[in-house]
Design an enzyme around this catalytic site. Structure first.
Site, PDB file in Angstrom:
ATOM      1  N   ASN A   1       0.871  -1.186   0.000  1.00  0.00           N
ATOM      2  CA  ASN A   1       0.000   0.000   0.000  1.00  0.00           C
ATOM      3  C   ASN A   1       0.900   1.225   0.000  1.00  0.00           C
ATOM      4  O   ASN A   1       1.495   1.568   1.021  1.00  0.00           O
ATOM      5  CB  ASN A   1      -0.895  -0.024   1.249  1.00  0.00           C
ATOM      6  CG  ASN A   1      -1.725   1.244   1.373  1.00  0.00           C
ATOM      7  OD1 ASN A   1      -1.816   2.037   0.437  1.00  0.00           O
ATOM      8  ND2 ASN A   1      -2.327   1.437   2.537  1.00  0.00           N
TER       9      ASN A   1
ATOM     10  N   LYS B   1       0.000   4.270  -0.311  1.00  0.00           N
ATOM     11  CA  LYS B   1      -0.658   5.471   0.236  1.00  0.00           C
ATOM     12  C   LYS B   1      -0.438   6.655  -0.710  1.00  0.00           C
ATOM     13  O   LYS B   1      -0.517   6.469  -1.918  1.00  0.00           O
ATOM     14  CB  LYS B   1      -0.140   5.736   1.651  1.00  0.00           C
ATOM     15  CG  LYS B   1      -0.218   4.495   2.528  1.00  0.00           C
ATOM     16  CD  LYS B   1       0.093   4.764   3.958  1.00  0.00           C
ATOM     17  CE  LYS B   1       0.016   3.458   4.733  1.00  0.00           C
ATOM     18  NZ  LYS B   1       0.139   3.638   6.155  1.00  0.00           N
TER      19      LYS B   1
ATOM     20  N   HIS C   1      -9.444   1.004   4.882  1.00  0.00           N
ATOM     21  CA  HIS C   1      -8.170   1.216   5.587  1.00  0.00           C
ATOM     22  C   HIS C   1      -8.399   2.177   6.761  1.00  0.00           C
ATOM     23  O   HIS C   1      -9.208   3.101   6.665  1.00  0.00           O
ATOM     24  CB  HIS C   1      -7.131   1.792   4.612  1.00  0.00           C
ATOM     25  CG  HIS C   1      -5.751   1.785   5.189  1.00  0.00           C
ATOM     26  ND1 HIS C   1      -5.315   2.761   6.051  1.00  0.00           N
ATOM     27  CD2 HIS C   1      -4.734   0.899   5.058  1.00  0.00           C
ATOM     28  CE1 HIS C   1      -4.070   2.480   6.418  1.00  0.00           C
ATOM     29  NE2 HIS C   1      -3.698   1.352   5.826  1.00  0.00           N
TER      30      HIS C   1
ATOM     31  N   GLU D   1      -6.782   4.592   7.800  1.00  0.00           N
ATOM     32  CA  GLU D   1      -6.558   6.015   7.498  1.00  0.00           C
ATOM     33  C   GLU D   1      -7.786   6.631   6.830  1.00  0.00           C
ATOM     34  O   GLU D   1      -8.000   7.835   6.928  1.00  0.00           O
ATOM     35  CB  GLU D   1      -5.300   6.178   6.624  1.00  0.00           C
ATOM     36  CG  GLU D   1      -4.042   5.931   7.439  1.00  0.00           C
ATOM     37  CD  GLU D   1      -2.813   5.555   6.638  1.00  0.00           C
ATOM     38  OE1 GLU D   1      -2.852   5.629   5.389  1.00  0.00           O
ATOM     39  OE2 GLU D   1      -1.814   5.175   7.264  1.00  0.00           O
TER      40      GLU D   1
ATOM     41  N   GLU E   1      -5.146  -5.169  10.662  1.00  0.00           N
ATOM     42  CA  GLU E   1      -4.181  -4.083  10.813  1.00  0.00           C
ATOM     43  C   GLU E   1      -4.437  -3.350  12.132  1.00  0.00           C
ATOM     44  O   GLU E   1      -5.236  -2.401  12.173  1.00  0.00           O
ATOM     45  CB  GLU E   1      -4.321  -3.100   9.652  1.00  0.00           C
ATOM     46  CG  GLU E   1      -3.940  -3.682   8.312  1.00  0.00           C
ATOM     47  CD  GLU E   1      -3.247  -2.641   7.441  1.00  0.00           C
ATOM     48  OE1 GLU E   1      -2.146  -2.923   6.970  1.00  0.00           O
ATOM     49  OE2 GLU E   1      -3.803  -1.545   7.263  1.00  0.00           O
TER      50      GLU E   1
ATOM     51  N   GLY F   1       2.102   2.291  10.466  1.00  0.00           N
ATOM     52  CA  GLY F   1       2.576   3.622  10.110  1.00  0.00           C
ATOM     53  C   GLY F   1       3.716   4.091  10.993  1.00  0.00           C
ATOM     54  O   GLY F   1       4.121   3.420  11.942  1.00  0.00           O
TER      55      GLY F   1
ATOM     56  N   SER G   1       3.725  -2.454  10.418  1.00  0.00           N
ATOM     57  CA  SER G   1       5.182  -2.465  10.650  1.00  0.00           C
ATOM     58  C   SER G   1       5.855  -3.758  10.191  1.00  0.00           C
ATOM     59  O   SER G   1       6.800  -4.234  10.834  1.00  0.00           O
ATOM     60  CB  SER G   1       5.495  -2.191  12.128  1.00  0.00           C
ATOM     61  OG  SER G   1       5.004  -0.920  12.511  1.00  0.00           O
TER      62      SER G   1
END
Ligand code: PEP
Length: 255
Positions: free
Chosen positions: A10, A12, A97, A99, A167, A173, A214
């Site tokens: 991903n 982003k 996701h 985010e 996740e 992140g 991570s």
């Protein structure tokens, strides 16, 4: 789908230029195209999809999408539809996701996106995960509820078009508190399997389960082996072709 490890990058909102995106994709493809046991999918920003799609040769390293809207056409400024994604020849779409949820995407909207994505013949990679863990295990109920809401109305025959990525928000992140352990991921991968079995009986077993948060060149194999997942969703490390190449090679070795 479960025979190969599914490794999704991903990207982003990175990198800042199409030139850079093409260079990274070419470097990743060089490794990915040699690996028989891995399906690599790079999800770049939408504006780069067509250019990267032109660089795809063969099936082992493909391009996916980071999001999709709930309708195929309409007055929805800034959105991209499942039909548009399908028309470019893409197969995988990340949905829900954290985010996106953090900027207002609700469980109900995620559910509509899943239904629209699957209806278009695409595979939806549903992201679920808790913001923090509590000692009483409320996070387990939270994750299982997220799955139930997201899959509401998804029929058994369409489950082959669903993957679920666990996740944990606290582990993803650059602001990650710390990486999850393979045991943390194992606990939730079992929970996801049980939730799917409760919802769909044995048909639930076709859904691929991924871990994301991570993941790097050192820990990728542990998640794949010890957490009983079918693949990984990788953020930061997928933007470094050397590191991502190591992750892909580790995945190829886990049978
Ligand atoms: C992500 O945001 O989906 C993710 C897994 O990020 P990272 O690998 O950078 O933790």
């Amino acid at each position: 789908m479960k025979i190969k490890k599914l490794i999704i990058g991903n990207w982003k909102m990175y990198p800042a230029s199409v030139k850079d995106a093409k260079a990274k994709f070419i470097a990743i493809k060089k490794t990915a195209s040699t690996l028989r046991n891995v399906q690599t999918v790079i999800c770049p920003p939408f504006v780069y999809v067509s250019e990267l799609k032109k660089l795809v040769t063969g099936h082992r390293c493909t391009v996916g999408a980071q999001n999709a809207w709930i309708e195929n056409e309409g007055a929805y400024t800034g959105e991209v539809s499942p039909a548009m994604i399908k028309s470019l020849g893409l197969e995988y779409v990340i949905i829900g996701h954290s985010e996106r949820r953090s900027i207002g995407e609700t469980g109900e909207l995620v559910n509509k996106k899943i239904l629209a994505t699957v209806k278009a013949g695409l595979t939806a990679v549903l992201c679920v995960g808790e913001r923090e863990r509590d000692i009483d295990g409320a996070y387990l109920k939270f994750i299982s509820e997220q799955i139930k809401v997201a899959l509401h109305g998804v029929q058994k025959k369409d489950l082959i078009k669903i993957a679920i990525a666990y996740e944990p928000i606290w582990a993803i992140g650059k602001h990650a508190v710390h990486a999850a352990s393979p045991d943390d991921a194992l606990e939730v991968s079992i929970l996801i399997k049980k939730t799917l079995a409760d919802l769909y009986g044995k048909d639930g077993s076709v859904v691929s389960i991924l871990y994301g948060g991570s993941v790097d060149a050192k820990n990728a194999w542990e998640f794949l082996l010890k957490s009983q997942v079918d693949g990984l969703l990788v953020g930061r490390a997928s933007l470094d072709p050397k590191v991502f190449g190591e992750i892909l090679k580790s995945a190829d070795q886990i049978k």
